[in-house]
Design an enzyme around this catalytic site. Structure first.
Site, PDB file in Angstrom:
ATOM      1  N   ARG A 205      30.653  48.020  71.665  1.00 27.39           N
ATOM      2  CA  ARG A 205      29.865  47.912  70.446  1.00 27.39           C
ATOM      3  C   ARG A 205      29.893  46.479  69.958  1.00 27.39           C
ATOM      4  O   ARG A 205      30.940  45.821  69.953  1.00 27.39           O
ATOM      5  CB  ARG A 205      30.404  48.849  69.358  1.00 27.39           C
ATOM      6  CG  ARG A 205      30.118  50.328  69.620  1.00 27.39           C
ATOM      7  CD  ARG A 205      28.630  50.623  69.506  1.00 27.39           C
ATOM      8  NE  ARG A 205      28.299  52.033  69.651  1.00 27.39           N
ATOM      9  CZ  ARG A 205      27.898  52.600  70.783  1.00 27.39           C
ATOM     10  NH1 ARG A 205      27.802  51.873  71.890  1.00 27.39           N
ATOM     11  NH2 ARG A 205      27.577  53.886  70.810  1.00 27.39           N
ATOM     12  N   GLU A 234      21.720  44.390  66.355  1.00 24.62           N
ATOM     13  CA  GLU A 234      20.662  44.737  67.304  1.00 24.62           C
ATOM     14  C   GLU A 234      19.546  45.430  66.508  1.00 24.62           C
ATOM     15  O   GLU A 234      19.830  46.164  65.566  1.00 24.62           O
ATOM     16  CB  GLU A 234      21.191  45.702  68.377  1.00 24.62           C
ATOM     17  CG  GLU A 234      22.267  45.116  69.269  1.00 24.62           C
ATOM     18  CD  GLU A 234      22.834  46.131  70.258  1.00 24.62           C
ATOM     19  OE1 GLU A 234      22.295  47.264  70.341  1.00 24.62           O
ATOM     20  OE2 GLU A 234      23.831  45.812  70.919  1.00 24.62           O
ATOM     21  N   HIS A 251      21.973  45.750  75.696  1.00 27.04           N
ATOM     22  CA  HIS A 251      22.683  47.015  75.469  1.00 27.04           C
ATOM     23  C   HIS A 251      22.260  48.057  76.503  1.00 27.04           C
ATOM     24  O   HIS A 251      21.879  49.185  76.175  1.00 27.04           O
ATOM     25  CB  HIS A 251      22.425  47.527  74.053  1.00 27.04           C
ATOM     26  CG  HIS A 251      23.438  48.532  73.586  1.00 27.04           C
ATOM     27  ND1 HIS A 251      23.701  48.771  72.253  1.00 27.04           N
ATOM     28  CD2 HIS A 251      24.263  49.370  74.277  1.00 27.04           C
ATOM     29  CE1 HIS A 251      24.629  49.717  72.147  1.00 27.04           C
ATOM     30  NE2 HIS A 251      24.974  50.092  73.361  1.00 27.04           N
TER      31      HIS A 251
END
Length: 384
Positions: A205, A234, A251
């Site tokens: 994360r 993000e 990601h």
């Protein structure tokens, strides 16, 4: 059984195949799912980009929330429990995909990784699998996970000891409360104290690293090698930070086709349990590219390290993802949208188990290399 109203993230694969018989499915971009879209829904299916809590569900009919991901930091679990809304995640579904991402990164930024000592922060489904694979290869590891005991992991160490390793892999969930919050666990002070030449790979994360602090540290310290798959925030990532890291991706570490389909299957099974019915569909029954081998990887000559790197890069080369993300650097507008488009239109990446490897020499050393390849998930032609 009455047909369900199902709202789902459009990026979840095989939605119709798994859930079609259960109800009517409406799909939307995950980051933009709103309260009006879920008001009459019975079931909400999401991935990590949808924040699920009071703002989204207060006036809805939703009785089941499923996230086709390992992480749950985007779910307000306390709220769901207060509202008696059943929920489920997909623990472990893409762990192998993330581990293969880490191996591809190592093959590119630290091609002598078999000689390294590793520090792993967070040893749950992903970090735990990485730890077991590295230890099976005979590599020394130190692990920081305050939720585990020495019986569960004999290589537990303090955070300071783990962050002193030459290669650090971050796989902690993002938490802001409790006795061990992980938000900004690597802040300016910690980052500045990393040993010279450290390789830092973050595929958990984004908020576990203070991204602004990391940018300032990298502007002063070019001895550090950094690979970021996750960012803060993000999708509007810091372009200046992207320019400073060695490899970046949007990601997608856990975005293998195999991992995403496994996540869909786990949530389908959880929904069936919620409904009190037996699952009638399995991944193996579906007519899709889930089954079968892909192109054979023929290894060149080389030593153990070179052959493992060759197989890894042939199966999945992280540089393609890095190249695609760096197109952001030439854009003046639309950067967040492009980040999400890369995720939405991600290629069908398959895991190592779909790539038979040939060319391993028929020698004692070759037999050891074949064993290593098999430990990483590759079928090895002519062995075993």
């Amino acid at each position: 059984m009455n047909k369900l109203n199902i709202v789902a993230d459009e990026n979840i694969p095989l939605l119709q195949e798994f859930f079609g018989e259960l109800g009517r499915i409406r799909t939307y971009p995950g980051r933009s799912i709103c309260a009006a879209q879920v008001r009459d829904a019975d079931v909400l299916l999401v991935r990590s980009v949808t924040a699920v809590g009071a703002e989204l569900l207060d006036h809805s009919a939703v009785q089941f929330v499923g996230t086709c991901t390992i992480g749950t930091d985007h779910l307000d679990v306390d709220y769901l429990q207060r509202r008696a809304i059943s929920w489920s995640s997909a623990p472990g579904c893409n762990a192998r995909s993330v581990v293969e991402y880490v191996l591809s990164a190592l093959a590119r930024v630290k091609p002598d990784w078999l000689d390294a000592e590793f520090g792993i922060v967070g040893c749950g489904n992903v970090g735990g699998l990485l730890y077991r694979q590295l230890r099976a290869l005979g590599l020394p590891c130190k692990c920081y996970d305050p939720l585990l005991t020495g019986q569960q992991n004999p290589d537990l160490a303090s955070l300071e000891q783990v962050l002193a390793a030459p290669v650090i892999c971050l796989h902690a969930p993002l938490t802001t409360t409790g006795p061990y919050p992980s938000w900004h666990l690597l802040d300016a002070q910690v980052l500045q104290q990393l040993r010279p030449g450290t390789v830092l790979i973050s595929a958990g994360r984004g908020g576990v690293i203070d991204n602004q602090a990391l940018k300032k540290v990298l502007q002063r310290r070019r001895d550090l090698t950094v690979v970021l798959d996750v960012w803060e925030p993000e999708p509007g990532i810091d372009i200046d930070l992207l320019q400073l890291v060695d490899l970046g991706s949007p990601h997608i570490a856990g975005y293998s086709f195999d991992g995403k389909v496994a996540g869909t299957a786990l949530i389908y099974q959880a929904l069936c349990r919620h409904l009190g019915r037996q699952p009638e569909i399995t991944v193996e029954q579906l007519a899709n590219p889930q089954q079968g081998a892909l192109g054979e990887i023929k290894l060149p000559s080389g030593d153990r390290q070179a052959l493992l790197n060759s197989a890894i890069i042939a199966a999945y080369d992280i540089c393609e993802d890095d190249h695609n993300l760096r197109q952001l650097l030439s854009m003046t507008t639309g950067r967040p949208e492009y980040f999400d488009q890369l995720r939405k239109n991600y290629r069908q990446r398959r895991e190592f188990s779909h790539y038979p490897v040939s060319g391993v020499p028929a020698t004692t050393e070759g037999a050891a290399i074949a064993r290593d390849l098999a430990l990483l998930g590759f079928p090895v032609v002519g062995y075993f």
